[in-house]
Design a protein around this motif. Structure first.
Motif, PDB file in Angstrom:
ATOM      1  N   ASP A  49       0.991  -1.363  -0.055  1.00  0.00           N
ATOM      2  CA  ASP A  49      -0.041   0.010  -0.031  1.00  0.00           C
ATOM      3  C   ASP A  49       1.080   1.288  -0.079  1.00  0.00           C
ATOM      4  OD1 ASP A  49      -2.305  -1.461   0.043  1.00  0.00           O
ATOM      5  OD2 ASP A  49      -2.405  -1.421   2.057  1.00  0.00           O
ATOM      6  N   GLN A  51       3.904   1.589  -1.139  1.00  0.00           N
ATOM      7  CA  GLN A  51       4.449   1.786  -2.176  1.00  0.00           C
ATOM      8  C   GLN A  51       3.691   2.155  -3.505  1.00  0.00           C
ATOM      9  OE1 GLN A  51       8.007   1.737  -1.031  1.00  0.00           O
ATOM     10  NE2 GLN A  51       8.399   0.420  -2.976  1.00  0.00           N
ATOM     11  N   ARG A  52       2.657   1.954  -3.375  1.00  0.00           N
ATOM     12  CA  ARG A  52       1.519   2.131  -4.544  1.00  0.00           C
ATOM     13  C   ARG A  52       1.097   3.741  -4.282  1.00  0.00           C
ATOM     14  NH1 ARG A  52      -2.008  -3.399  -4.828  1.00  0.00           N
ATOM     15  NH2 ARG A  52      -0.621  -4.319  -6.046  1.00  0.00           N
ATOM     16  N   THR A  53       0.950   4.127  -3.178  1.00  0.00           N
ATOM     17  CA  THR A  53       0.475   5.459  -2.837  1.00  0.00           C
ATOM     18  C   THR A  53       1.846   6.698  -2.685  1.00  0.00           C
ATOM     19  OG1 THR A  53       0.879   5.091  -0.302  1.00  0.00           O
ATOM     20  CG2 THR A  53      -1.039   4.765  -1.367  1.00  0.00           C
ATOM     21  N   LEU A  78       3.789  -6.590  -6.159  1.00  0.00           N
ATOM     22  CA  LEU A  78       4.039  -5.378  -6.975  1.00  0.00           C
ATOM     23  C   LEU A  78       4.471  -5.629  -8.454  1.00  0.00           C
ATOM     24  CD1 LEU A  78       5.965  -3.593  -4.134  1.00  0.00           C
ATOM     25  CD2 LEU A  78       3.925  -2.756  -5.177  1.00  0.00           C
TER      26      LEU A  78
END
Length: 216
Positions: A49, A51-53, A78
């Motif tokens: 979460d 890394q994505r945000t 990922l």
């Protein structure tokens, strides 16, 4: 410059400075903390979460047995490359390069991964001072449940018979099973194997009957 995330547990803040110094050549470093009571799956979910945000494309963890589980789960989620047991990292125009030593330090090996990368690092001792650690919020728990449907159950086979105990008295040995085919109500079955009443018959004589019928 690209962003790099360094992840440590809240009980091991001293490791953060060494990891941050190791990861610095790969980009701007942000250090995040994980709750050590979380399972590997929850730690990986929290890191995915983040890394994505955050837009970070490199994730660095200190190599350990649990960290390898977390790294594998995070890399899979990922779609990232995985560099294991590196002691230094660097960034080229289109890839992340990890340096490691093998065979007791007699071989220097270079590993390269393009795109998102998860790095398991073995940093050396450094005197880098204190770094700021941001604790990650707990990811939501999975609510998925699993159950066995009627398709999991195997109905009894008509040709199958139960073992017969050794006895000289006439007997009818039976076994009861429950068949639960999909979309039908349970149907009990009784299977019986009968043998002759005499116990002094010669070898090869006598008859055996096998039948299966619905129970009443």
């Amino acid at each position: 410059m690209s962003a790099v995330t360094v992840a440590v547990t809240a009980t091991d803040p001293d490791r953060a400075a060494a990891l941050a110094a190791l990861a610095a050549p790969a980009g701007d470093v942000t250090v995040v903390g994980l709750d050590p009571t979380w399972t590997s799956a929850r730690q990986a979910a929290a890191l995915v979460d983040h890394q994505r945000t955050s837009g970070s494309d490199v994730l660095v963890l200190a190599s350990s047995h649990q960290a390898k589980e977390v790294a594998a789960l995070a890399a899979h989620a990922l779609g990232a490359g995985l560099l294991v047991d590196v002691h230094a990292v660097a960034r080229t125009a289109d890839a992340v390069v990890g340096h490691k030593r093998e065979l007791g330090g007699t071989w220097d090996v270079t590993c390269t991964a393009a795109g998102p990368v998860v790095v398991l690092a073995k940093p050396g001792p450094v005197d880098a001072g204190v770094v700021e650690v941001t604790l990650l919020a707990a990811p939501p728990r999975s609510t998925g449940t699993s159950r066995c449907s009627s398709a999991c159950r195997t109905p009894p086979t008509a040709g199958r018979r139960s073992p017969t105990p050794r006895s000289s008295s006439p007997a009818a040995v039976g076994s009861r099973a429950t068949c639960r085919p999909s979309g039908r109500s349970p149907t009990p079955w009784v299977a019986r194997w009968a043998r002759p009443a005499t116990s002094s018959r010669k070898a090869g004589s006598g008859t055996r009957r096998w039948s299966a019928r619905p129970a009443r």
